[in-house]
Design an enzyme around this catalytic site. Structure first.
Site, short mmCIF file in Angstrom:
data_model
loop_
_atom_site.label_atom_id
_atom_site.label_comp_id
_atom_site.label_asym_id
_atom_site.label_seq_id
_atom_site.Cartn_x
_atom_site.Cartn_y
_atom_site.Cartn_z
N HIS A 156 -3.88 1.42 5.26
CA HIS A 156 -4.70 2.04 4.21
C HIS A 156 -4.93 1.08 3.05
O HIS A 156 -4.16 0.15 2.82
CB HIS A 156 -4.06 3.34 3.70
CG HIS A 156 -2.74 3.12 3.01
ND1 HIS A 156 -2.64 2.63 1.73
CD2 HIS A 156 -1.48 3.33 3.45
CE1 HIS A 156 -1.37 2.55 1.38
NE2 HIS A 156 -0.65 2.96 2.42
N GLU A 190 4.13 7.58 7.27
CA GLU A 190 4.92 6.44 6.82
C GLU A 190 6.41 6.74 6.96
O GLU A 190 6.83 7.90 7.02
CB GLU A 190 4.57 6.11 5.36
CG GLU A 190 5.32 4.94 4.75
CD GLU A 190 5.14 3.62 5.47
OE1 GLU A 190 5.53 3.51 6.65
OE2 GLU A 190 4.64 2.67 4.85
#
Length: 187
Positions: free
Chosen positions: A8, A79
């Protein structure tokens, strides 16, 4: 078959070095600019599968890059869960816990490297199951572990793969051997 990994774009916490797992932060303006550059960089591929982490920063990068309409949410691409260390920088953590290593110790109240490695393995299996290339939008530490597992290393080997916000990586094969074809490319 190739697996394209896109970390990202930049967030306030990736910029400051704060560990970010569950905290759902948007991209910064620079993060959005980098995500715009990804579209043309990915235009040459015909992906059989597009996955994204459910977290905002990954989904926003996916959308800006032009793949939101094809992307499937993949919970395994979340994550690394930093537990009690969420929002802290590594130096702040080491003030409380000298000698700490994410890659060896994991996080209290969060995950251990082997647990994230199991999620990485499931993601790799899912990508290998398609007939063609796969694209994934997610986060730095999970992708470093995906890469370690792709290369048949323990999850802790992810420590050896620095990965910038908004970077593009390609995993593939040289003959029958799993390799890194492109790493940390910033379009």
């Amino acid at each position: 078959m190739q697996i394209v990994l896109v970390r990202h774009g930049e967030t306030e916490w990736s910029l400051s070095g704060q560990h970010t797992s569950r905290t759902n932060l948007p991209l910064t303006e620079m993060g959005r600019e980098r995500a715009k550059r990804l579209g043309p960089a990915l235009a040459g591929w015909n992906f059989a599968l597009v996955l994204t982490s459910p977290l905002l920063r990954a989904r926003e990068t996916c959308e800006i890059a032009g793949f939101a309409d094809r992307a499937e949410i993949c919970e395994d691409l979340r994550e690394f869960d930093y537990g009690e260390y969420e929002g802290l920088t590594s130096p702040q953590i080491r003030e409380m816990n000298p000698g700490w290593s994410l890659w060896r110790d994991g996080c209290p109240g969060g995950e251990q490297p082997a647990e994230v490695g199991a999620r990485a393995d499931r993601t790799i299996e899912r990508m290998r199951a398609v007939d063609g290339d796969a694209l994934a939008f997610a986060h730095g530490h999970i992708f470093r572990i995906v890469t370690a597992r792709w290369l048949q290393f323990d999850a802790a080997a992810g420590a050896r793969f620095a990965l910038s916000a908004g970077a593009l990586c390609v995993l593939g094969y040289e003959r029958e051997t799993e390799v890194i074809q492109v790493w940390n490319n910033e379009p």
